[in-house]
Scaffold this motif. Structure first.
Motif, PDB file in Angstrom:
ATOM      1  N   ALA A   1       0.827  -1.208   0.000  1.00  0.00           N
ATOM      2  CA  ALA A   1       0.000   0.000   0.000  1.00  0.00           C
ATOM      3  C   ALA A   1       0.865   1.263   0.000  1.00  0.00           C
ATOM      4  CB  ALA A   1      -0.939   0.006   1.202  1.00  0.00           C
ATOM      5  N   VAL A   2       2.017   1.204   0.634  1.00  0.00           N
ATOM      6  CA  VAL A   2       2.920   2.362   0.662  1.00  0.00           C
ATOM      7  C   VAL A   2       3.610   2.528  -0.690  1.00  0.00           C
ATOM      8  CG1 VAL A   2       5.023   3.323   1.677  1.00  0.00           C
ATOM      9  CG2 VAL A   2       3.341   2.211   3.147  1.00  0.00           C
ATOM     10  N   THR A   3       4.080   1.440  -1.283  1.00  0.00           N
ATOM     11  CA  THR A   3       4.958   1.531  -2.449  1.00  0.00           C
ATOM     12  C   THR A   3       4.262   1.453  -3.798  1.00  0.00           C
ATOM     13  OG1 THR A   3       5.385  -0.855  -2.420  1.00  0.00           O
ATOM     14  CG2 THR A   3       6.898   0.566  -1.174  1.00  0.00           C
ATOM     15  N   LYS A   4       2.988   1.110  -3.861  1.00  0.00           N
ATOM     16  CA  LYS A   4       2.344   0.838  -5.151  1.00  0.00           C
ATOM     17  C   LYS A   4       2.318   2.042  -6.090  1.00  0.00           C
ATOM     18  CE  LYS A   4      -2.351   1.625  -3.499  1.00  0.00           C
ATOM     19  NZ  LYS A   4      -3.633   1.006  -3.240  1.00  0.00           N
ATOM     20  N   ARG A   5       2.291   3.262  -5.575  1.00  0.00           N
ATOM     21  CA  ARG A   5       2.244   4.448  -6.436  1.00  0.00           C
ATOM     22  C   ARG A   5       3.597   5.129  -6.596  1.00  0.00           C
ATOM     23  NH1 ARG A   5      -1.749   8.342  -4.187  1.00  0.00           N
ATOM     24  NH2 ARG A   5      -1.140   7.453  -2.202  1.00  0.00           N
ATOM     25  N   LEU A   6       4.616   4.591  -5.965  1.00  0.00           N
ATOM     26  CA  LEU A   6       5.960   5.156  -6.107  1.00  0.00           C
ATOM     27  C   LEU A   6       6.551   4.757  -7.458  1.00  0.00           C
ATOM     28  CD1 LEU A   6       7.374   4.410  -2.557  1.00  0.00           C
ATOM     29  CD2 LEU A   6       6.813   6.650  -3.491  1.00  0.00           C
ATOM     30  N   PRO A   7       7.532   5.508  -7.957  1.00  0.00           N
ATOM     31  CA  PRO A   7       8.193   5.126  -9.211  1.00  0.00           C
ATOM     32  C   PRO A   7       8.795   3.723  -9.100  1.00  0.00           C
ATOM     33  CG  PRO A   7       8.843   7.337  -8.554  1.00  0.00           C
ATOM     34  CD  PRO A   7       8.050   6.760  -7.421  1.00  0.00           C
TER      35      PRO A   7
ATOM     36  N   GLN B   1      10.767   1.388  -5.816  1.00  0.00           N
ATOM     37  CA  GLN B   1       9.852   0.533  -5.052  1.00  0.00           C
ATOM     38  C   GLN B   1      10.573  -0.561  -4.277  1.00  0.00           C
ATOM     39  OE1 GLN B   1       6.786  -1.012  -7.601  1.00  0.00           O
ATOM     40  NE2 GLN B   1       5.658   0.915  -7.612  1.00  0.00           N
ATOM     41  N   LYS B   2      11.492  -1.271  -4.920  1.00  0.00           N
ATOM     42  CA  LYS B   2      12.183  -2.376  -4.241  1.00  0.00           C
ATOM     43  C   LYS B   2      13.023  -1.866  -3.079  1.00  0.00           C
ATOM     44  CE  LYS B   2      14.937  -6.492  -4.795  1.00  0.00           C
ATOM     45  NZ  LYS B   2      14.840  -6.695  -3.384  1.00  0.00           N
ATOM     46  N   ASP B   3      13.762  -0.790  -3.288  1.00  0.00           N
ATOM     47  CA  ASP B   3      14.605  -0.244  -2.218  1.00  0.00           C
ATOM     48  C   ASP B   3      13.769   0.187  -1.013  1.00  0.00           C
ATOM     49  OD1 ASP B   3      16.906  -0.631  -3.689  1.00  0.00           O
ATOM     50  OD2 ASP B   3      16.916   1.404  -4.497  1.00  0.00           O
ATOM     51  N   ILE B   4      12.675   0.851  -1.278  1.00  0.00           N
ATOM     52  CA  ILE B   4      11.830   1.334  -0.180  1.00  0.00           C
ATOM     53  C   ILE B   4      11.127   0.175   0.512  1.00  0.00           C
ATOM     54  CG2 ILE B   4       9.783   2.715   0.358  1.00  0.00           C
ATOM     55  CD1 ILE B   4      10.824   4.738  -1.711  1.00  0.00           C
ATOM     56  N   SER B   5      10.675  -0.818  -0.247  1.00  0.00           N
ATOM     57  CA  SER B   5      10.029  -1.963   0.403  1.00  0.00           C
ATOM     58  C   SER B   5      11.031  -2.726   1.270  1.00  0.00           C
ATOM     59  CB  SER B   5       9.360  -2.884  -0.619  1.00  0.00           C
ATOM     60  OG  SER B   5      10.301  -3.454  -1.481  1.00  0.00           O
ATOM     61  N   ASP B   6      12.277  -2.865   0.804  1.00  0.00           N
ATOM     62  CA  ASP B   6      13.314  -3.515   1.628  1.00  0.00           C
ATOM     63  C   ASP B   6      13.601  -2.694   2.882  1.00  0.00           C
ATOM     64  OD1 ASP B   6      13.508  -5.527  -0.244  1.00  0.00           O
ATOM     65  OD2 ASP B   6      15.335  -4.736  -1.184  1.00  0.00           O
ATOM     66  N   GLU B   7      13.660  -1.385   2.729  1.00  0.00           N
ATOM     67  CA  GLU B   7      13.898  -0.503   3.872  1.00  0.00           C
ATOM     68  C   GLU B   7      12.761  -0.610   4.895  1.00  0.00           C
ATOM     69  OE1 GLU B   7      14.061   4.272   4.650  1.00  0.00           O
ATOM     70  OE2 GLU B   7      14.942   3.520   2.800  1.00  0.00           O
ATOM     71  N   LEU B   8      11.524  -0.639   4.408  1.00  0.00           N
ATOM     72  CA  LEU B   8      10.375  -0.761   5.317  1.00  0.00           C
ATOM     73  C   LEU B   8      10.362  -2.108   6.033  1.00  0.00           C
ATOM     74  CD1 LEU B   8       7.521   0.902   3.240  1.00  0.00           C
ATOM     75  CD2 LEU B   8       8.574   1.750   5.336  1.00  0.00           C
TER      76      LEU B   8
ATOM     77  N   TYR C   1       3.635   6.988   2.359  1.00  0.00           N
ATOM     78  CA  TYR C   1       3.842   7.220   0.927  1.00  0.00           C
ATOM     79  C   TYR C   1       4.253   8.673   0.680  1.00  0.00           C
ATOM     80  CZ  TYR C   1       2.496   8.674  -3.744  1.00  0.00           C
ATOM     81  OH  TYR C   1       2.484   9.262  -4.975  1.00  0.00           O
ATOM     82  N   GLU C   2       3.589   9.603   1.334  1.00  0.00           N
ATOM     83  CA  GLU C   2       3.900  11.025   1.157  1.00  0.00           C
ATOM     84  C   GLU C   2       5.338  11.341   1.570  1.00  0.00           C
ATOM     85  OE1 GLU C   2       2.243  13.473  -0.313  1.00  0.00           O
ATOM     86  OE2 GLU C   2       0.632  12.074  -0.806  1.00  0.00           O
ATOM     87  N   LYS C   3       5.847  10.650   2.578  1.00  0.00           N
ATOM     88  CA  LYS C   3       7.226  10.881   3.022  1.00  0.00           C
ATOM     89  C   LYS C   3       8.234  10.366   1.999  1.00  0.00           C
ATOM     90  CE  LYS C   3       6.143  10.752   7.912  1.00  0.00           C
ATOM     91  NZ  LYS C   3       6.268  10.007   9.165  1.00  0.00           N
ATOM     92  N   TYR C   4       7.897   9.264   1.312  1.00  0.00           N
ATOM     93  CA  TYR C   4       8.808   8.659   0.345  1.00  0.00           C
ATOM     94  C   TYR C   4       8.610   9.182  -1.076  1.00  0.00           C
ATOM     95  CZ  TYR C   4      10.579   5.169   3.587  1.00  0.00           C
ATOM     96  OH  TYR C   4      11.205   4.539   4.634  1.00  0.00           O
ATOM     97  N   ASN C   5       7.520   9.851  -1.342  1.00  0.00           N
ATOM     98  CA  ASN C   5       7.201  10.295  -2.692  1.00  0.00           C
ATOM     99  C   ASN C   5       8.184  11.377  -3.143  1.00  0.00           C
ATOM    100  OD1 ASN C   5       6.040  11.000  -5.099  1.00  0.00           O
ATOM    101  ND2 ASN C   5       4.172  11.834  -4.212  1.00  0.00           N
ATOM    102  N   PRO C   6       8.951  11.114  -4.212  1.00  0.00           N
ATOM    103  CA  PRO C   6       9.925  12.114  -4.668  1.00  0.00           C
ATOM    104  C   PRO C   6       9.266  13.305  -5.360  1.00  0.00           C
ATOM    105  CG  PRO C   6       9.936  10.225  -6.129  1.00  0.00           C
ATOM    106  CD  PRO C   6       9.014   9.892  -4.992  1.00  0.00           C
TER     107      PRO C   6
END
Length: 83
Positions: free
Chosen positions: A12-18, A22-29, A65-70
């Motif tokens: 839910a957090v990463t689905k709208r990210l570029p 996505q993979k880096d952020i999902s691993d970080e989470l 998502y808003e925090k990670y959205n570039p």
């Protein structure tokens, strides 16, 4: 730790990210959630209530998502007024 609730939250957090981040952020989470669960439960196996508490502490998927959205700073009028 692999858990359906955690996986759904991360999705839910990463689905709208570029796609490229996505993979880096999902691993970080995953790492962050695992660390928080380890701190909360120690060596005990986390129960669903522990997982829910940790995910609640992180905030809603939209907030994270808003925090990670570039692209969140590229508009004149945007969050928190418009999603």
């Amino acid at each position: 730790m692999k858990n359906d609730l955690i996986e759904r939250y991360i999705y839910a957090v990463t689905k709208r990210l570029p796609q490229k981040v996505q993979k880096d952020i999902s691993d970080e989470l995953r790492t962050l959630i695992d660390d928080m669960l380890l701190e909360r439960c120690g060596e005990l196996v986390p129960e669903e209530k522990d997982i829910r508490v940790v995910l609640t502490e992180l905030g809603t998927p939209e907030e994270l998502y808003e925090k990670y959205n570039p692209d969140n700073k590229k508009c004149l009028i945007g969050s928190p007024y418009y999603s």
